[in-house]
Design a protein around this motif. Structure first.
Motif, short mmCIF file in Angstrom:
data_model
loop_
_atom_site.label_atom_id
_atom_site.label_comp_id
_atom_site.label_asym_id
_atom_site.label_seq_id
_atom_site.Cartn_x
_atom_site.Cartn_y
_atom_site.Cartn_z
N ALA A 12 -33.49 17.81 111.19
CA ALA A 12 -34.35 18.50 110.23
C ALA A 12 -33.55 19.36 109.26
N ASP A 13 -32.58 20.11 109.77
CA ASP A 13 -31.81 21.00 108.91
C ASP A 13 -30.96 20.24 107.89
N ALA A 14 -30.47 19.07 108.28
CA ALA A 14 -29.61 18.28 107.39
C ALA A 14 -30.39 17.34 106.48
N ALA A 15 -31.71 17.38 106.55
CA ALA A 15 -32.56 16.42 105.82
C ALA A 15 -32.31 16.39 104.30
N PRO A 16 -31.88 17.47 103.63
CA PRO A 16 -31.58 17.35 102.20
C PRO A 16 -30.57 16.27 101.88
N LEU A 17 -29.60 16.04 102.76
CA LEU A 17 -28.62 14.98 102.54
C LEU A 17 -29.29 13.61 102.65
N LEU A 18 -30.19 13.46 103.60
CA LEU A 18 -30.93 12.21 103.74
C LEU A 18 -31.79 11.96 102.51
N ALA A 19 -32.47 13.00 102.04
CA ALA A 19 -33.34 12.88 100.88
C ALA A 19 -32.55 12.50 99.63
N ALA A 20 -31.30 12.94 99.56
CA ALA A 20 -30.45 12.63 98.41
C ALA A 20 -29.80 11.25 98.51
N GLY A 21 -30.06 10.53 99.60
CA GLY A 21 -29.48 9.21 99.78
C GLY A 21 -28.07 9.22 100.32
N GLU A 22 -27.63 10.38 100.81
CA GLU A 22 -26.26 10.52 101.32
C GLU A 22 -26.25 10.27 102.83
N ASP A 23 -26.46 9.03 103.22
CA ASP A 23 -26.65 8.73 104.64
C ASP A 23 -25.41 9.02 105.48
N GLU A 24 -24.25 8.69 104.97
CA GLU A 24 -23.01 8.94 105.72
C GLU A 24 -22.79 10.44 105.91
N LYS A 25 -23.03 11.21 104.86
CA LYS A 25 -22.89 12.67 104.97
C LYS A 25 -23.97 13.24 105.91
N TYR A 26 -25.16 12.66 105.87
CA TYR A 26 -26.23 13.10 106.78
C TYR A 26 -25.81 12.88 108.22
N GLN A 27 -25.29 11.72 108.53
CA GLN A 27 -24.82 11.44 109.88
C GLN A 27 -23.75 12.45 110.31
N THR A 28 -22.79 12.68 109.43
CA THR A 28 -21.70 13.61 109.76
C THR A 28 -22.21 15.02 109.99
N GLU A 29 -23.14 15.47 109.14
CA GLU A 29 -23.66 16.82 109.28
C GLU A 29 -24.51 16.97 110.53
N VAL A 30 -25.31 15.98 110.86
CA VAL A 30 -26.11 16.04 112.09
C VAL A 30 -25.20 16.16 113.30
N MET A 31 -24.14 15.37 113.33
CA MET A 31 -23.23 15.42 114.48
C MET A 31 -22.39 16.69 114.49
N ARG A 32 -22.18 17.29 113.33
CA ARG A 32 -21.50 18.59 113.30
C ARG A 32 -22.40 19.68 113.88
N LEU A 33 -23.67 19.63 113.51
CA LEU A 33 -24.62 20.63 113.98
C LEU A 33 -25.00 20.45 115.45
#
Length: 206
Positions: free
Chosen positions: A169-190
């Motif tokens: 949920a917290d990283a969802a802005p990256l998903l919404a922006a189409g940055e799927d790889e960055k979303y994955q990385t941020e979710v696993m960081r958090l």
């Protein structure tokens, strides 16, 4: 516009199942970004709202098909057709037995890998949608898979489940922006998770 669809089975009986972590994920996103109230449409429970991405708010629809897991493609296909969207505008959140518990991977396109819910969605919209794969681990033997995914998370799992849902949920802005790889990385960081689960006989990460 994005459609964020969770995989799961309807009703209280299944609410805590591993198979329902897709429902849990989209519910967490809807709560975090204060989506509107839940209502029925497309044979699903839906919520509408916006996610604040770097380029501005992105309109999104939360979709929880009520047709049961293996028939979820009907609702997803109906929603995409109604809004005149392409498969690239769909993110499907679902449980992945070939990832260790708590692991998370984004992927676009590909096969169903034995997941009947993914197969159903593919049959209705084609294979080229975005996949948010939520690791729940493998029970070790193929004949145990159904019982595994249709059983509730254990108490020992509650912390990593809660951490993963919050990160999604917290990283969802990256998903919404189409940055799927960055979303994955941020979710696993958090919400970092071990690559292997020693409590289970087998886990295959792909």
């Amino acid at each position: 516009m994005l459609i964020l669809s969770g995989q799961g089975n309807p009703g209280a009986r299944y609410a805590g199942n591993r198979h329902n972590i897709g429902f849990m994920a989209v519910d967490a996103i809807a709560r975090r970004w204060r989506f509107g109230p839940e209502r029925s449409k497309f044979g699903s429970l839906i919520r509408e709202g916006e996610i604040d991405a770097e380029g501005g708010p992105v309109r999104a629809l939360i979709l929880k098909p009520q047709t049961f897991y293996n028939e979820s493609g009907r609702s997803v296909g109906e929603a995409l057709k109604f809004y005149k969207l392409s498969p690239a505008d769909l993110v499907l959140f679902y449980d992945e037995i070939d990832l260790a518990p708590g692991r998370f991977r984004m992927k676009t396109g590909g096969g169903a890998a034995g997941n009947n819910g993914v197969r159903s969605v593919t049959a209705h919209v084609g294979p080229d949608f975005r996949r948010a794969r939520l690791g729940v681990g493998h029970p070790g033997q193929s004949e145990l898979v159904q019982g595994h995914v249709l059983s509730d998370f254990h108490k020992v799992d509650q912390n990593w489940v809660a951490d993963l849902l919050a990160a999604l949920a917290d990283a969802a802005p990256l998903l919404a922006a189409g940055e799927d790889e960055k979303y994955q990385t941020e979710v696993m960081r958090l919400a970092p998770a071990d690559k292997a689960d020693t409590r289970q006989a087998r886990n295959r990460e792909s």
